[in-house]
Write an enzyme that holds these catalytic residues in place. Structure first.
Site, PDB file in Angstrom:
ATOM      1  N   CYS A  98     -58.136  -3.880  11.365  1.00 29.87           N
ATOM      2  CA  CYS A  98     -59.465  -4.333  11.773  1.00 29.87           C
ATOM      3  C   CYS A  98     -59.777  -5.635  11.045  1.00 29.87           C
ATOM      4  O   CYS A  98     -59.777  -5.683   9.822  1.00 29.87           O
ATOM      5  CB  CYS A  98     -60.496  -3.266  11.405  1.00 29.87           C
ATOM      6  SG  CYS A  98     -62.179  -3.833  11.623  1.00 29.87           S
ATOM      7  N   HIS A 290     -70.065  -3.718  21.897  1.00 29.18           N
ATOM      8  CA  HIS A 290     -69.121  -3.293  20.864  1.00 29.18           C
ATOM      9  C   HIS A 290     -68.073  -2.319  21.409  1.00 29.18           C
ATOM     10  O   HIS A 290     -66.927  -2.317  20.970  1.00 29.18           O
ATOM     11  CB  HIS A 290     -69.909  -2.656  19.720  1.00 29.18           C
ATOM     12  CG  HIS A 290     -69.207  -2.735  18.401  1.00 29.18           C
ATOM     13  ND1 HIS A 290     -68.573  -3.873  17.959  1.00 29.18           N
ATOM     14  CD2 HIS A 290     -68.996  -1.794  17.425  1.00 29.18           C
ATOM     15  CE1 HIS A 290     -68.027  -3.645  16.773  1.00 29.18           C
ATOM     16  NE2 HIS A 290     -68.261  -2.388  16.444  1.00 29.18           N
ATOM     17  N   CYS A 296     -59.710  -4.718  20.810  1.00 22.99           N
ATOM     18  CA  CYS A 296     -58.921  -5.151  19.645  1.00 22.99           C
ATOM     19  C   CYS A 296     -57.802  -4.162  19.350  1.00 22.99           C
ATOM     20  O   CYS A 296     -56.733  -4.549  18.875  1.00 22.99           O
ATOM     21  CB  CYS A 296     -59.811  -5.294  18.410  1.00 22.99           C
ATOM     22  SG  CYS A 296     -60.534  -3.724  17.860  1.00 22.99           S
TER      23      CYS A 296
END
Ligand SMILES: Cc1cc2nc3c(=O)[nH]c(=O)nc-3n(C[C@H](O)[C@H](O)[C@H](O)COP(=O)(O)OP(=O)(O)OC[C@H]3O[C@@H](n4cnc5c(N)ncnc54)[C@H](O)[C@@H]3O)c2cc1C
Length: 501
Positions: A98, A290, A296
């Protein structure tokens, strides 16, 4: 001068008056702490990618006229949102963890439209203040942490019903210059690596929760803030000599608890204060952005697919049909996450404030897939890796003159493959599925941006069952005397998804 690259970003974090506890001790300089540094390196990549791949990682801001880092850009088109996703996948591939900057990006984007609507109702000045703040952070190129999740105490009670009022962050006093907050936020990604923290409410609020309806920006090292660093599985391996056992020695994520004790927010940095009915709007818009930012994880998935393929090759099983099929399955799951996320961005609409908001249904589907598929991808990677991934001796044993040669001989894979490389790939798979970066790849995938049930609630709200029943009944030639016309709400929804016909 704006921060120009990752190295300057790392320097910008030095010498702050930031109070961070780790293992019960106050950390002098977080930047140089071996357990913290990999998380700072990951954020630094978000600066370097703006230089190496400006077409996806920067955009011209209409607010400042400057070319800015995409993490600080307010989306002005669907293409901007799509490029966020492309950048997120790329950064996942580069770091395998992350990289901590999406929360801030999604916070400023959701606040941009929410503050505009609060001002429309109450003639407040929040939007203007927010725009000034965004201009400042764009000009200086800073990192914003998004602090939404409170520690929450008894989950069945609202903030004002808790036995201890500090279990949700709230206003404790006001003066003519601003207000003061106390309370704590849990699981805050990259907070110590941020220059500013954006404090936001975490849930729908009622009138009696007025003092909890607070949004404001505070410097990460503001007086009254204490951070307590979150442990990650196998984190102390970063503090050992060598780099082999860490699996990914350079990069990690970061979460910490933030405790606010009487922290001052000046008037010009307050973006909501007591407008309780707008708390749910903010939370829904933030989570809408989000939940699709979790694209990601497909970058991390790419790394894990690559690691599984590499170990299969090192072990001499790359051509086995079940191995190839498992790699196909991992890829299919990974691309399914990407498909929903990027489709959500493409299906964006313009808000009344003028920025772009992605599609909520598809964002929730994306995040719901993220709560499951990385676990299955991780399971398949462990299947392909073999048991050595969790039974291997340490780097010290590999380097020891007594045991090193034995391990070199007995842990050999296919002829021509170095034993150390085999070990390195196995440690990377361990890192991502059981170790430090399993925090980012697995449990953050489960709970970040809301636990699975939160997405099911949003999906249920938008699934248009009445409309779908009508479709079925029409084809089955069922007439129950009800109009087969769509309701206004249904028409608007389908116009948004499919475009006006
Ligand atoms: C690695 C990681 C990084 C994160 N980063 C950030 C960040 O940067 N910023 C931020 O603001 N937040 C962050 N979060 C927080 C994240 O949004 C929360 O973890 C998530 O919203 C769940 O909240 P919780 O962890 O308190 O779990 P809980 O709310 O305790 O949920 C646990 C379970 O209880 C259920 N539950 C909870 N309340 C109720 C209820 N009232 N009724 C019925 N069931 C209920 C949930 O559905 C879930 O199954 C992060 C989390 C993780 C794990």
């Amino acid at each position: 001068m704006p921060i120009a690259n990752g190295a300057e970003y790392i320097e910008s974090l030095r010498g702050r008056n930031i109070k961070v506890y780790l293992f019960g001790e106050l950390i002098g300089e977080p930047v140089d702490h071996p357990m913290i540094r990999p998380s700072i390196n990951a954020v630094a990549e978000t600066y370097d990618i703006a230089n190496s791949e400006p077409e996806i990682a920067t955009s011209r801001s209409s607010l400042t006229g400057l070319k800015v880092n995409r993490f600080l850009h307010v989306a002005e088109s669907a293409e901007d949102l799509v490029n966020q996703n492309r950048m997120q996948r790329k950064l996942g591939q580069k770091t395998g963890t992350c990289f901590q900057r999406c929360v801030g990006m999604d916070a400023i984007n959701s606040l941009y439209s929410t503050t505009f609507e609060i001002d429309g109702k109450y003639r407040t000045k929040y939007h203007e203040r927010l725009v000034d703040f965004i201009k400042e952070i764009q000009t200086e190129n800073l990192v914003i942490g998004g602090a939404m999740t409170d520690v929450k105490g008894d989950r069945s009670l609202s903030p004002s019903q808790q036995a201890d009022p500090d279990l949700f962050v709230h206003v404790i006093k006001r003066d003519e210059k601003g207000l003061y907050i106390s309370g704590a936020k849990a699981h805050q990604t990259g907070c110590i690596n941020s220059h500013w923290i954006m404090v936001m409410p975490t849930m729908r609020l009622r009138q009696e929760d007025k003092e909890y309806a607070i949004v404001g920006a505070v410097p990460a090292d503001a007086k009254g803030i204490t951070y307590i660093y979150g442990r990650q599985s196998c984190d102390t391996r970063s503090m050992e000599a060598g780099d082999l056992d860490s699996g990914n020695a350079k990069f990690s994520g970061q979460e910490a608890m933030i405790i606010f004790d009487n922290v001052f927010i000046p008037n010009e940095l307050i973006f909501m204060d007591g407008e309780v009915e707008f708390a749910s709007m903010l939370v829904e818009r933030f989570t809408c952005y989000h939940r699709r930012s979790y694209v990601c994880k497909t970058g991390l998935g790419d790394v894990l697919v690559g690691a599984a393929a590499a170990i299969a090759d090192y072990n001499g099983v790359a051509n086995a049909s079940h191995i190839k099929d498992k790699l196909v399955e991992m890829t299919h799951l990974n691309e399914t996450i990407f498909a929903a996320g990027i489709a959500s961005s493409y299906q964006a609409h313009k808000t009344s404030a003028g920025n772009y908001q992605n599609d909520d249904m598809l964002a929730n589907v994306c995040k719901h897939n993220v709560t499951r598929f990385p676990y299955e991808i991780g399971r398949l990677a462990q299947d392909i890796a073999g048991g050595l991934m969790v039974t291997m001796p340490s780097e010290r044993d590999f380097r020891s003159p007594e045991t090193g040669p034995l391990l070199e001989k007995y842990l050999k894979g296919r002829k021509g493959v170095s034993t150390e490389n085999r070990v390195r790939i196995l440690r990377l798979i361990e890192n991502m599925t059981l170790g430090r970066n399993a925090v980012g790849y697995l449990t953050e995938s489960m709970h970040g941006a809301g636990s699975p049930q939160a997405q099911r609630i949003q999906i249920a709200r938008q699934m248009q069952l009445e409309y779908k029943k009508k479709l079925a009944k029409n084809l089955a030639s069922i007439e129950e005397g009800e109009a087969s016309e769509l309701s206004q709400e249904q028409s608007e929804y389908f116009d948004k998804i499919f475009g006006k016909t």
